[in-house]
Scaffold this motif. Structure first.
Motif, PDB file in Angstrom:
ATOM      1  N   TYR A  52       0.770  -1.262  -0.010  1.00  9.22           N
ATOM      2  CA  TYR A  52      -0.053  -0.074   0.031  1.00  9.22           C
ATOM      3  C   TYR A  52       0.748   1.287   0.069  1.00  9.22           C
ATOM      4  O   TYR A  52       1.956   1.166   0.220  1.00  9.22           O
ATOM      5  N   TRP A  53       0.311   2.421  -0.317  1.00 10.53           N
ATOM      6  CA  TRP A  53       0.900   3.705  -0.366  1.00 10.53           C
ATOM      7  C   TRP A  53       0.712   4.357   0.695  1.00 10.53           C
ATOM      8  O   TRP A  53      -0.793   4.678   0.867  1.00 10.53           O
ATOM      9  N   THR A  54       1.678   5.026   1.385  1.00  8.32           N
ATOM     10  CA  THR A  54       1.068   5.884   2.497  1.00  8.32           C
ATOM     11  C   THR A  54       0.977   7.272   2.392  1.00  8.32           C
ATOM     12  O   THR A  54       0.700   8.095   3.184  1.00  8.32           O
ATOM     13  N   GLY A  55       1.171   7.627   1.208  1.00 10.26           N
ATOM     14  CA  GLY A  55       1.274   8.971   0.619  1.00 10.26           C
ATOM     15  C   GLY A  55       2.646   9.582   0.360  1.00 10.26           C
ATOM     16  O   GLY A  55       2.940  10.448  -0.431  1.00 10.26           O
ATOM     17  N   THR A  56       3.764   8.762   0.841  1.00 11.17           N
ATOM     18  CA  THR A  56       5.104   9.352   0.749  1.00 11.17           C
ATOM     19  C   THR A  56       5.954   8.059   0.256  1.00 11.17           C
ATOM     20  O   THR A  56       6.962   8.293  -0.462  1.00 11.17           O
ATOM     21  N   GLU A  57       5.324   6.829   0.505  1.00 15.40           N
ATOM     22  CA  GLU A  57       6.211   5.688   0.299  1.00 15.40           C
ATOM     23  C   GLU A  57       5.499   4.412   0.271  1.00 15.40           C
ATOM     24  O   GLU A  57       4.431   4.353   0.795  1.00 15.40           O
ATOM     25  N   MET A  58       5.940   3.354  -0.491  1.00 18.69           N
ATOM     26  CA  MET A  58       5.389   2.065  -0.528  1.00 18.69           C
ATOM     27  C   MET A  58       5.693   1.271   0.522  1.00 18.69           C
ATOM     28  O   MET A  58       6.677   1.261   1.108  1.00 18.69           O
ATOM     29  N   VAL A  59       4.556   0.701   1.332  1.00 19.39           N
ATOM     30  CA  VAL A  59       4.997  -0.277   2.422  1.00 19.39           C
ATOM     31  C   VAL A  59       4.662  -1.755   2.139  1.00 19.39           C
ATOM     32  O   VAL A  59       3.376  -1.769   1.327  1.00 19.39           O
ATOM     33  N   LEU A  60       5.318  -2.624   2.506  1.00 15.42           N
ATOM     34  CA  LEU A  60       5.043  -4.097   2.133  1.00 15.42           C
ATOM     35  C   LEU A  60       4.630  -4.709   3.581  1.00 15.42           C
ATOM     36  O   LEU A  60       5.290  -4.351   4.600  1.00 15.42           O
ATOM     37  N   SER A  61       3.512  -5.766   3.446  1.00 18.77           N
ATOM     38  CA  SER A  61       3.463  -6.481   4.532  1.00 18.77           C
ATOM     39  C   SER A  61       3.520  -7.831   3.843  1.00 18.77           C
ATOM     40  O   SER A  61       2.864  -8.473   3.213  1.00 18.77           O
ATOM     41  N   GLU A  62       4.768  -8.559   4.144  1.00 20.36           N
ATOM     42  CA  GLU A  62       5.175  -9.548   3.576  1.00 20.36           C
ATOM     43  C   GLU A  62       4.522 -10.832   4.422  1.00 20.36           C
ATOM     44  O   GLU A  62       4.481 -10.636   5.698  1.00 20.36           O
ATOM     45  N   ASP A  63       4.830 -11.938   4.001  1.00 23.04           N
ATOM     46  CA  ASP A  63       4.733 -13.230   4.501  1.00 23.04           C
ATOM     47  C   ASP A  63       3.173 -13.349   4.980  1.00 23.04           C
ATOM     48  O   ASP A  63       2.796 -13.829   6.182  1.00 23.04           O
ATOM     49  N   LEU A  64       2.069 -12.821   4.176  1.00 23.26           N
ATOM     50  CA  LEU A  64       0.677 -13.093   4.528  1.00 23.26           C
ATOM     51  C   LEU A  64       0.343 -14.680   4.446  1.00 23.26           C
ATOM     52  O   LEU A  64      -0.972 -14.927   4.644  1.00 23.26           O
ATOM     53  N   GLY A  65       0.930 -15.432   3.946  1.00 24.82           N
ATOM     54  CA  GLY A  65       0.732 -16.904   3.890  1.00 24.82           C
ATOM     55  C   GLY A  65       0.356 -17.234   2.463  1.00 24.82           C
ATOM     56  O   GLY A  65       0.346 -16.443   1.600  1.00 24.82           O
ATOM     57  N   SER A  66       0.209 -18.408   2.390  1.00 24.66           N
ATOM     58  CA  SER A  66      -0.008 -18.952   0.696  1.00 24.66           C
ATOM     59  C   SER A  66      -1.510 -19.068   0.376  1.00 24.66           C
ATOM     60  O   SER A  66      -1.837 -19.300  -0.681  1.00 24.66           O
ATOM     61  N   ASP A  67      -2.423 -19.117   1.387  1.00 28.45           N
ATOM     62  CA  ASP A  67      -3.758 -19.238   1.182  1.00 28.45           C
ATOM     63  C   ASP A  67      -4.249 -17.873   0.833  1.00 28.45           C
ATOM     64  O   ASP A  67      -4.175 -17.023   1.630  1.00 28.45           O
ATOM     65  N   HIS A  68      -5.039 -17.587  -0.293  1.00 24.62           N
ATOM     66  CA  HIS A  68      -5.520 -16.572  -0.915  1.00 24.62           C
ATOM     67  C   HIS A  68      -6.584 -15.821   0.124  1.00 24.62           C
ATOM     68  O   HIS A  68      -6.326 -14.446   0.454  1.00 24.62           O
ATOM     69  N   GLU A  69      -7.628 -16.387   0.376  1.00 21.34           N
ATOM     70  CA  GLU A  69      -8.710 -15.835   1.440  1.00 21.34           C
ATOM     71  C   GLU A  69      -7.944 -15.262   2.829  1.00 21.34           C
ATOM     72  O   GLU A  69      -8.272 -14.488   2.996  1.00 21.34           O
ATOM     73  N   GLN A  70      -7.215 -16.262   3.245  1.00 23.90           N
ATOM     74  CA  GLN A  70      -6.357 -15.705   4.556  1.00 23.90           C
ATOM     75  C   GLN A  70      -5.433 -14.555   4.360  1.00 23.90           C
ATOM     76  O   GLN A  70      -5.452 -13.948   5.148  1.00 23.90           O
ATOM     77  N   ALA A  71      -4.681 -14.515   3.026  1.00 23.33           N
ATOM     78  CA  ALA A  71      -3.861 -13.424   2.923  1.00 23.33           C
ATOM     79  C   ALA A  71      -4.829 -12.047   3.160  1.00 23.33           C
ATOM     80  O   ALA A  71      -3.988 -11.002   3.461  1.00 23.33           O
ATOM     81  N   ILE A  72      -5.867 -12.091   2.212  1.00 23.07           N
ATOM     82  CA  ILE A  72      -6.715 -10.977   2.244  1.00 23.07           C
ATOM     83  C   ILE A  72      -7.058 -10.581   3.425  1.00 23.07           C
ATOM     84  O   ILE A  72      -6.875  -9.501   3.908  1.00 23.07           O
ATOM     85  N   CYS A  73      -7.574 -11.530   4.374  1.00 21.31           N
ATOM     86  CA  CYS A  73      -7.991 -11.167   5.751  1.00 21.31           C
ATOM     87  C   CYS A  73      -6.821 -10.628   6.592  1.00 21.31           C
ATOM     88  O   CYS A  73      -7.107  -9.605   7.453  1.00 21.31           O
TER      89      CYS A  73
END
Length: 85
Positions: A52-73
């Protein structure tokens, strides 16, 4: 800009779902322009990354898992904790 993004808008915030195989440089370019959260399955990984974009930089949330629905949550919760809803 990425074309043909699907969105999970079942809850706030809506999250753009990047199809597999999209180059990371394209994701970076898109987030700088569009500024909405994206969920990406990076080429070199089997686990999802939220971006996501904070307004000044891109931020990553890594390692959300391999399951698509769980990663969204998990990414949605990550965004809420940071007031990005």
């Amino acid at each position: 800009m990425l074309d043909d993004l699907e969105y999970d808008d079942s809850e706030s915030p809506a999250i753009g779902l990047v199809r597999a195989g999209v180059p990371w440089a394209d994701v970076q370019d898109h987030i700088k322009i569009a500024h909405h959260p994206l969920l990406v399955l990076r080429k070199e990984s089997t686990r999802y990354t939220g971006v996501y974009w904070t307004g000044t930089e891109m931020v990553l949330s890594e390692d959300l898992g391999s399951d698509h629905e769980q990663a969204i949550c998990e990414f949605r919760e990550f965004l809420r904790e940071r007031g990005e809803t």
